[in-house]
Design an enzyme around this catalytic site. Sequence first.
Site, PDB file in Angstrom:
ATOM      1  CG  PHE A 163      -0.288   0.448   2.498  1.00 57.04           C
ATOM      2  CD1 PHE A 163      -0.128   1.795   2.794  1.00 57.04           C
ATOM      3  CD2 PHE A 163       0.201  -0.483   3.409  1.00 57.04           C
ATOM      4  CE1 PHE A 163       0.496   2.211   3.964  1.00 57.04           C
ATOM      5  CE2 PHE A 163       0.838  -0.088   4.575  1.00 57.04           C
ATOM      6  CZ  PHE A 163       0.977   1.271   4.852  1.00 57.04           C
ATOM      7  CE  LYS A 187      -3.102  -8.371  -4.571  1.00 57.23           C
ATOM      8  NZ  LYS A 187      -3.428  -7.340  -3.529  1.00 57.23           N
ATOM      9  CD  GLU A 190      -5.708  -6.081   0.064  1.00 62.14           C
ATOM     10  OE1 GLU A 190      -4.690  -5.852  -0.611  1.00 62.14           O
ATOM     11  OE2 GLU A 190      -5.729  -6.930   0.988  1.00 62.14           O
ATOM     12  NE  ARG A 191      -3.513  -2.461   3.719  1.00 62.75           N
ATOM     13  CZ  ARG A 191      -2.684  -2.461   4.751  1.00 62.75           C
ATOM     14  NH1 ARG A 191      -2.985  -1.773   5.816  1.00 62.75           N
ATOM     15  NH2 ARG A 191      -1.572  -3.146   4.700  1.00 62.75           N
ATOM     16  CB  SER A 240       4.471  -7.429   5.939  1.00 57.95           C
ATOM     17  OG  SER A 240       3.530  -8.387   5.508  1.00 57.95           O
ATOM     18  CB  CYS A 295      10.431  -0.696   2.787  1.00 52.29           C
ATOM     19  SG  CYS A 295      11.127  -0.190   1.236  1.00 52.29           S
ATOM     20  CD  GLU A 396       8.116  -3.114   8.443  1.00 50.00           C
ATOM     21  OE1 GLU A 396       7.460  -4.143   8.228  1.00 50.00           O
ATOM     22  OE2 GLU A 396       8.656  -2.455   7.527  1.00 50.00           O
TER      23      GLU A 396
HETATM   24  P1  NAD Z   1       1.261  -6.680   3.137  1.00 51.06           P
HETATM   25  O1  NAD Z   1       2.266  -7.756   3.293  1.00 51.06           O
HETATM   26  O2  NAD Z   1       0.127  -6.624   4.085  1.00 51.06           O
HETATM   27  O3  NAD Z   1       0.592  -6.725   1.671  1.00 51.06           O
HETATM   28  C1  NAD Z   1       1.377  -6.733   0.503  1.00 51.06           C
HETATM   29  C2  NAD Z   1       0.596  -7.408  -0.617  1.00 51.06           C
HETATM   30  O4  NAD Z   1       0.364  -8.771  -0.259  1.00 51.06           O
HETATM   31  C3  NAD Z   1      -0.765  -6.790  -0.885  1.00 51.06           C
HETATM   32  O5  NAD Z   1      -0.976  -6.757  -2.285  1.00 51.06           O
HETATM   33  C4  NAD Z   1      -1.748  -7.753  -0.198  1.00 51.06           C
HETATM   34  O6  NAD Z   1      -2.980  -7.836  -0.862  1.00 51.06           O
HETATM   35  C5  NAD Z   1      -1.032  -9.084  -0.293  1.00 51.06           C
HETATM   36  N1  NAD Z   1      -1.280  -9.966   0.856  1.00 51.06           N
HETATM   37  C6  NAD Z   1      -1.546  -9.596   2.132  1.00 51.06           C
HETATM   38  N2  NAD Z   1      -1.663 -10.688   2.925  1.00 51.06           N
HETATM   39  C7  NAD Z   1      -1.466 -11.757   2.127  1.00 51.06           C
HETATM   40  C8  NAD Z   1      -1.444 -13.173   2.366  1.00 51.06           C
HETATM   41  N3  NAD Z   1      -1.650 -13.678   3.573  1.00 51.06           N
HETATM   42  N4  NAD Z   1      -1.192 -13.977   1.312  1.00 51.06           N
HETATM   43  C9  NAD Z   1      -0.971 -13.475   0.085  1.00 51.06           C
HETATM   44  N5  NAD Z   1      -0.977 -12.149  -0.201  1.00 51.06           N
HETATM   45  C10 NAD Z   1      -1.209 -11.300   0.812  1.00 51.06           C
HETATM   46  O7  NAD Z   1       2.092  -5.295   3.131  1.00 51.06           O
HETATM   47  P2  NAD Z   1       1.508  -3.823   3.200  1.00 51.06           P
HETATM   48  O8  NAD Z   1       0.990  -3.571   4.578  1.00 51.06           O
HETATM   49  O9  NAD Z   1       0.660  -3.540   2.028  1.00 51.06           O
HETATM   50  O10 NAD Z   1       2.867  -2.992   2.986  1.00 51.06           O
HETATM   51  C11 NAD Z   1       3.724  -2.634   4.033  1.00 51.06           C
HETATM   52  C12 NAD Z   1       4.866  -3.612   4.143  1.00 51.06           C
HETATM   53  O11 NAD Z   1       5.583  -3.665   2.908  1.00 51.06           O
HETATM   54  C13 NAD Z   1       5.887  -3.188   5.184  1.00 51.06           C
HETATM   55  O12 NAD Z   1       6.294  -4.328   5.887  1.00 51.06           O
HETATM   56  C14 NAD Z   1       7.027  -2.621   4.362  1.00 51.06           C
HETATM   57  O13 NAD Z   1       8.301  -2.669   4.971  1.00 51.06           O
HETATM   58  C15 NAD Z   1       6.977  -3.513   3.169  1.00 51.06           C
HETATM   59  N6  NAD Z   1       7.636  -2.900   2.028  1.00 51.06           N
HETATM   60  C16 NAD Z   1       8.830  -3.403   1.662  1.00 51.06           C
HETATM   61  C17 NAD Z   1       9.516  -2.826   0.601  1.00 51.06           C
HETATM   62  C18 NAD Z   1      10.844  -3.338   0.190  1.00 51.06           C
HETATM   63  O14 NAD Z   1      11.348  -2.899  -0.826  1.00 51.06           O
HETATM   64  N7  NAD Z   1      11.448  -4.256   0.921  1.00 51.06           N
HETATM   65  C19 NAD Z   1       8.954  -1.739  -0.088  1.00 51.06           C
HETATM   66  C20 NAD Z   1       7.704  -1.269   0.329  1.00 51.06           C
HETATM   67  C21 NAD Z   1       7.048  -1.864   1.388  1.00 51.06           C
END
Ligand code: NAD
Length: 503
Positions: A163, A187, A190-191, A240, A295, A396
């Site tokens: 997101f 994909k 969704e937020r 995450s 991140c 985090e």
């Molecule tokens: P998230 O893990 O909740 O969601 C990321 C994606 O995964 C979304 O598209 C979501 O729909 C999908 N998703 C969520 N739960 C899932 C599951 N159980 N199975 C399959 N797909 C699932 O992350 P977020 O809250 O949207 O983003 C924040 C996180 O992303 C933070 O931890 C941040 O550090 C990380 N991030 C990392 C980087 C990097 O380059 N390392 C960059 C940006 C964000």
Amino acid sequence: MGPEPRYRGLMSNQPVELLNFVGGAWTRPDGAPRLDIVDPATTVQLATVPLTPPEAVGQAVEAAHAAFPDWRATPVVERVQHLYRLKALMERDLDELARTITHENGKTLAESIGELQRGIENVEVACGMPTLIQGWNNEDIARGIDEHLFRQPLGVVTAITPFNFPGMIPFWFLPYAVATGNCFVLKPSERVPMTMQHLIRLCDEAGFPKGVISLVNGGRETVEALLDHPLVRAVSFVGSTPVAKAVYTRATANGKRAQCQGGAKNPAIVLPDADMDMSTRILADSLFGCAGQRCLATSVVITVGDAKAPFTERITHDASTRRVGHGLDEGVQMGPVISATSKQRIERLLDTGVSEGAELLVDGRGKTVGGYENGYFIHPTVVDNAHPHGTLATTEIFGPVLTMLHADSLDQAIALANDRAFGNQACLFTSSGAAARAFRNQVDAGNVGINLGVAAPMAFFPFSGWNESFFGDLHAQGRHGVEFYTNTKVVIERWPSAWTRRF
Ligand code: NAD
């Protein structure tokens, strides 16, 4: 209830019904439940997004697969013409796109423009694909025998994005995937699904053939359908750490290539010889910019020796005076966090930290923002005396919270910086070249900043997270992207009639 927003969606005054883009057409997936999208500063509903069920995901993948033979055979110099057009269209719509990001994500308009610029930069780099995709060759590896390496696309590839950068992170993948000849299914989170709704319209306007770029909206079930589909050849993920691990495990168990970027807990070290005003300014932006939802946000600062007092004084002043509000309002430096759940989670973590003995030098909880009383705001927060292995120093938080630790020497500070599971970024503030060299050599992180607070690699360098921040081997962006999205084919050839020719 805050004031009426100036903007309610892409084109109307009503919440917009978002769609998927499959086989070159906007579609409403049958039987999909819908999720409400709200502006996190006002909590006003902006849109509804479909949570695409597996059958409709399958249709998108099959449409992409059907488009692959023609796209693969399209010369790379023609493929990139679509990207040149896309870049111009992104620049044309930059202001509207940035406003959409601010509405659905909450970050400030300047931050939204910044992320779009990095997205555009990735399109520019992928426009160089005629050169980037070149292979190697040797003539006469034996008498009359030549050997060549070609790079060929994989087929249907997918990216699943988070997101916090709705207009940038999809572009760590999309331009490289399609310029190398793959068909790409996105994909988005969704937020924050509205930004990509607009950007996929621009891809269509840029003239990509039907099925080359598709959009399926949804959450976990939609992702799992992509991970399990036999025609999906490669998976790029950003999110995450627990989800990155689960996606990596499932994708690779299904025989797919995967690159999965996870969470972070980024340390920065401040030495006594650092320029304190500059270091504080840069670190405050790293800590509190995007409300800490980056991140590459610094979240732990380790001061060394005499740096403690001047840095603490300056950063607490900055944290207490930072202007928090709606990201579109003039002079606002920090917006809300993404959701009520996120706000509650951050507040709970702070409660836990305090119960473990941490002291809140600046407490950003329980404050409202005039005109946006329902918004999901947390003001900048500064924590001292946290245990190096306690909740606030290791978890985090993904919010505007600084945890301060202190060390007696650079060596001790590097040991503290390395004493965490993640490895996305580490930064050092100093005026000593020798200290900088020791730090960059010894620190256990893949993106390193010296007198920088957000060491985000340019699009032509890989985004190099390590440890629990990355699962896979080839990272996003640049040459790594080209390698990730292609198979190497080595051809060894002999032509007997050419053998006997003499010069
Ligand atoms: P998230 O893990 O909740 O969601 C990321 C994606 O995964 C979304 O598209 C979501 O729909 C999908 N998703 C969520 N739960 C899932 C599951 N159980 N199975 C399959 N797909 C699932 O992350 P977020 O809250 O949207 O983003 C924040 C996180 O992303 C933070 O931890 C941040 O550090 C990380 N991030 C990392 C980087 C990097 O380059 N390392 C960059 C940006 C964000």
